[in-house]
Motif scaffolding. Sequence first.
Motif, PDB file in Angstrom:
ATOM      1  N   VAL A 159       0.982  -1.148   0.080  1.00  0.00           N
ATOM      2  CA  VAL A 159      -0.168  -0.012  -0.034  1.00  0.00           C
ATOM      3  C   VAL A 159       0.939   1.134   0.038  1.00  0.00           C
ATOM      4  CG1 VAL A 159      -1.756   1.117   1.086  1.00  0.00           C
ATOM      5  CG2 VAL A 159      -1.695  -1.388   1.237  1.00  0.00           C
ATOM      6  N   SER A 160       0.740   2.019  -0.880  1.00  0.00           N
ATOM      7  CA  SER A 160       1.410   3.437  -1.102  1.00  0.00           C
ATOM      8  C   SER A 160       1.124   4.425  -0.111  1.00  0.00           C
ATOM      9  CB  SER A 160       1.427   3.748  -2.710  1.00  0.00           C
ATOM     10  OG  SER A 160       2.020   2.931  -3.483  1.00  0.00           O
ATOM     11  N   ILE A 161       1.922   4.875   0.607  1.00  0.00           N
ATOM     12  CA  ILE A 161       1.504   6.059   1.421  1.00  0.00           C
ATOM     13  C   ILE A 161       1.376   7.589   0.708  1.00  0.00           C
ATOM     14  CG2 ILE A 161       2.261   7.574   3.410  1.00  0.00           C
ATOM     15  CD1 ILE A 161       1.485   5.029   4.596  1.00  0.00           C
ATOM     16  N   GLU A 162       0.195   7.840   0.673  1.00  0.00           N
ATOM     17  CA  GLU A 162       0.034   9.380   0.016  1.00  0.00           C
ATOM     18  C   GLU A 162      -1.087  10.035   1.055  1.00  0.00           C
ATOM     19  OE1 GLU A 162      -3.315   8.640  -3.215  1.00  0.00           O
ATOM     20  OE2 GLU A 162      -1.658   7.354  -3.446  1.00  0.00           O
ATOM     21  N   MET A 163      -0.917  11.318   0.644  1.00  0.00           N
ATOM     22  CA  MET A 163      -1.797  12.192   1.461  1.00  0.00           C
ATOM     23  C   MET A 163      -3.440  11.852   1.443  1.00  0.00           C
ATOM     24  SD  MET A 163      -0.513  16.086   1.291  1.00  0.00           S
ATOM     25  CE  MET A 163       1.051  16.604   1.856  1.00  0.00           C
ATOM     26  N   GLY A 164      -3.946  11.462   2.474  1.00  0.00           N
ATOM     27  CA  GLY A 164      -5.490  11.069   2.650  1.00  0.00           C
ATOM     28  C   GLY A 164      -5.657   9.766   2.776  1.00  0.00           C
ATOM     29  N   LEU A 165      -4.823   9.082   2.897  1.00  0.00           N
ATOM     30  CA  LEU A 165      -4.971   7.461   2.553  1.00  0.00           C
ATOM     31  C   LEU A 165      -5.693   7.192   3.910  1.00  0.00           C
ATOM     32  CD1 LEU A 165      -4.498   4.483   1.444  1.00  0.00           C
ATOM     33  CD2 LEU A 165      -2.327   4.670   2.890  1.00  0.00           C
ATOM     34  N   SER A 166      -5.429   7.536   4.976  1.00  0.00           N
ATOM     35  CA  SER A 166      -6.130   7.108   6.304  1.00  0.00           C
ATOM     36  C   SER A 166      -7.296   7.686   6.518  1.00  0.00           C
ATOM     37  CB  SER A 166      -4.961   7.856   7.479  1.00  0.00           C
ATOM     38  OG  SER A 166      -5.006   9.052   7.093  1.00  0.00           O
ATOM     39  N   GLU A 167      -7.852   8.460   5.293  1.00  0.00           N
ATOM     40  CA  GLU A 167      -9.287   8.715   5.397  1.00  0.00           C
ATOM     41  C   GLU A 167     -10.173   7.850   4.842  1.00  0.00           C
ATOM     42  OE1 GLU A 167      -9.400  12.668   3.887  1.00  0.00           O
ATOM     43  OE2 GLU A 167      -8.046  13.356   5.138  1.00  0.00           O
ATOM     44  N   ASN A 168      -9.404   6.766   4.237  1.00  0.00           N
ATOM     45  CA  ASN A 168     -10.245   5.669   3.413  1.00  0.00           C
ATOM     46  C   ASN A 168     -10.674   4.711   4.182  1.00  0.00           C
ATOM     47  OD1 ASN A 168     -11.024   3.376   1.866  1.00  0.00           O
ATOM     48  ND2 ASN A 168      -9.665   4.215  -0.027  1.00  0.00           N
ATOM     49  N   ASP A 169     -11.747   4.577   4.621  1.00  0.00           N
ATOM     50  CA  ASP A 169     -12.361   3.526   5.762  1.00  0.00           C
ATOM     51  C   ASP A 169     -12.371   2.222   5.128  1.00  0.00           C
ATOM     52  OD1 ASP A 169     -14.431   3.541   4.074  1.00  0.00           O
ATOM     53  OD2 ASP A 169     -16.050   4.151   5.239  1.00  0.00           O
ATOM     54  N   LYS A 170     -11.980   1.845   3.793  1.00  0.00           N
ATOM     55  CA  LYS A 170     -11.689   0.456   3.573  1.00  0.00           C
ATOM     56  C   LYS A 170     -10.243   0.065   3.735  1.00  0.00           C
ATOM     57  CE  LYS A 170     -16.123   0.029   1.721  1.00  0.00           C
ATOM     58  NZ  LYS A 170     -16.931  -1.015   2.191  1.00  0.00           N
ATOM     59  N   VAL A 171      -9.358   0.661   4.080  1.00  0.00           N
ATOM     60  CA  VAL A 171      -7.869   0.466   4.285  1.00  0.00           C
ATOM     61  C   VAL A 171      -7.599  -0.801   5.137  1.00  0.00           C
ATOM     62  CG1 VAL A 171      -7.475   2.030   6.234  1.00  0.00           C
ATOM     63  CG2 VAL A 171      -5.652   1.500   4.460  1.00  0.00           C
ATOM     64  N   ARG A 172      -8.598  -1.004   5.883  1.00  0.00           N
ATOM     65  CA  ARG A 172      -8.634  -2.135   6.745  1.00  0.00           C
ATOM     66  C   ARG A 172      -8.363  -3.502   5.847  1.00  0.00           C
ATOM     67  NH1 ARG A 172      -7.368  -5.923   9.385  1.00  0.00           N
ATOM     68  NH2 ARG A 172      -7.623  -6.464  11.577  1.00  0.00           N
ATOM     69  N   GLU A 173      -9.242  -3.423   4.686  1.00  0.00           N
ATOM     70  CA  GLU A 173      -9.375  -4.620   4.029  1.00  0.00           C
ATOM     71  C   GLU A 173      -7.958  -5.087   3.101  1.00  0.00           C
ATOM     72  OE1 GLU A 173     -13.096  -5.085   1.980  1.00  0.00           O
ATOM     73  OE2 GLU A 173     -13.897  -3.353   2.821  1.00  0.00           O
ATOM     74  N   LEU A 174      -6.936  -4.099   3.268  1.00  0.00           N
ATOM     75  CA  LEU A 174      -5.836  -4.272   2.452  1.00  0.00           C
ATOM     76  C   LEU A 174      -4.740  -4.974   3.424  1.00  0.00           C
ATOM     77  CD1 LEU A 174      -5.573  -0.832   0.805  1.00  0.00           C
ATOM     78  CD2 LEU A 174      -6.337  -2.838  -0.213  1.00  0.00           C
ATOM     79  N   ALA A 175      -4.838  -5.442   4.878  1.00  0.00           N
ATOM     80  CA  ALA A 175      -4.190  -5.845   5.464  1.00  0.00           C
ATOM     81  C   ALA A 175      -3.611  -7.224   5.096  1.00  0.00           C
ATOM     82  CB  ALA A 175      -4.771  -6.187   6.877  1.00  0.00           C
ATOM     83  N   LEU A 176      -2.541  -7.846   5.510  1.00  0.00           N
ATOM     84  CA  LEU A 176      -1.854  -9.135   5.043  1.00  0.00           C
ATOM     85  C   LEU A 176      -2.722 -10.276   5.464  1.00  0.00           C
ATOM     86  CD1 LEU A 176       1.797  -8.254   5.911  1.00  0.00           C
ATOM     87  CD2 LEU A 176       0.698  -7.960   3.483  1.00  0.00           C
ATOM     88  N   ALA A 177      -3.429 -11.021   4.722  1.00  0.00           N
ATOM     89  CA  ALA A 177      -4.003 -12.093   5.182  1.00  0.00           C
ATOM     90  C   ALA A 177      -5.046 -11.906   6.029  1.00  0.00           C
ATOM     91  CB  ALA A 177      -3.009 -13.414   5.561  1.00  0.00           C
ATOM     92  N   GLY A 178      -5.683 -10.869   6.085  1.00  0.00           N
ATOM     93  CA  GLY A 178      -6.823 -10.483   7.074  1.00  0.00           C
ATOM     94  C   GLY A 178      -6.390 -10.392   8.643  1.00  0.00           C
ATOM     95  N   SER A 179      -4.982 -10.143   8.559  1.00  0.00           N
ATOM     96  CA  SER A 179      -4.253 -10.071   9.636  1.00  0.00           C
ATOM     97  C   SER A 179      -4.367  -8.572  10.397  1.00  0.00           C
ATOM     98  CB  SER A 179      -2.898 -10.500   9.864  1.00  0.00           C
ATOM     99  OG  SER A 179      -2.135  -9.198   9.202  1.00  0.00           O
ATOM    100  N   LYS A 180      -3.621  -8.289  11.501  1.00  0.00           N
ATOM    101  CA  LYS A 180      -3.479  -6.935  11.818  1.00  0.00           C
ATOM    102  C   LYS A 180      -2.335  -6.079  11.256  1.00  0.00           C
ATOM    103  CE  LYS A 180      -0.859  -7.824  16.182  1.00  0.00           C
ATOM    104  NZ  LYS A 180      -0.658  -7.824  17.451  1.00  0.00           N
TER     105      LYS A 180
END
Length: 230
Positions: A82-103
Motif C-alpha cells: 500500500v503506497s503511502i499518500e496524503m489522505g490514505l488514512s481517511e479511506n475507511d476501506k484500508v483495513r481490507e488491505l491488511a496481510l492475510a486478514g491480519s492486523k
Amino acid sequence: MDLLTTDYHTHILPDIDDGPKYPHDCLQMLEMCKSQGIERVVATPHFIAHQESVETFLTNRQKAFDALPNSPGISVSLGAEVSIEMGLSENDKVRELALAGSKYILLELPYSPLKEWMISEIYNIMYGYRLVPVFAHVDRYLQLYSKDEIHRLLSVREAVLQINSGALNKRRTSKFVISLIHDGYPIIFGSDTHDTLHRTPNMDTAYKALRSKLKKNELEGLVEFNNNLI
C-alpha cells in the motif's frame, strides 16, 4: 523448522501490476519458492489510492488469484503493498488491505525525503484502524534518507520492518540489516519477486546469509518470528 518458510512480499499474481503477466510464469515462480523451502507466499500487488478504489483493487486481485495455478506444497495468502499518500488514512476501506486478514499492513513510503505528513498518515492508520504497519523494503531507504530520517522511521512504535532478501547480498545494506537484528527490531523478510528472470524468488540467499552472520539464538528467534507473524 530452521528455515524461513514465509515470503511476505511478492508480486506473484498474474496480470495485475508489474509482476508476471501469464499464469505459467506464476507457477514457475511458485515452484522456485517451494524449492527454497518456502511453504507460504503473501501476494502483495501494489495498491495506489489515487489510481483505483479499494473495491476495484480487491476485485482485480481476486480475479488474478483465481487465475493462479495450483502448486501443491505451497499456499498463497492475499495482501497488498500500500503506497503511502496524503489522505490514505481517511479511506475507511484500508483495513481490507491488511496481510492475510491480519492486523498487519504492508506500507510503501514514497521515494522522496521523509516528511512529517507521511508519519502522520502512518499513525492515523495505526490508531484509526488498529493496524500494525509493516514498512516495505526498509533497506532501500538507505539511499534516500538521512541518518535522522532513518531513525525517525525506525522510532515508529510497534512497526515491523520488512527487508528484501537481496539486501543481504550487498555490503552496506547487509551491515544495516544485521545491525537492526542485533538491536532487536522486529524484522520479516520478503523476496519482492516480480518475475523468473531478473527479480526472482531468492529467500534461500537470505537464510544462508543470516546463518553465516548471526548467533544461533538470534537466528532461531528471527526465524520463529518470521514463520509465525501471521
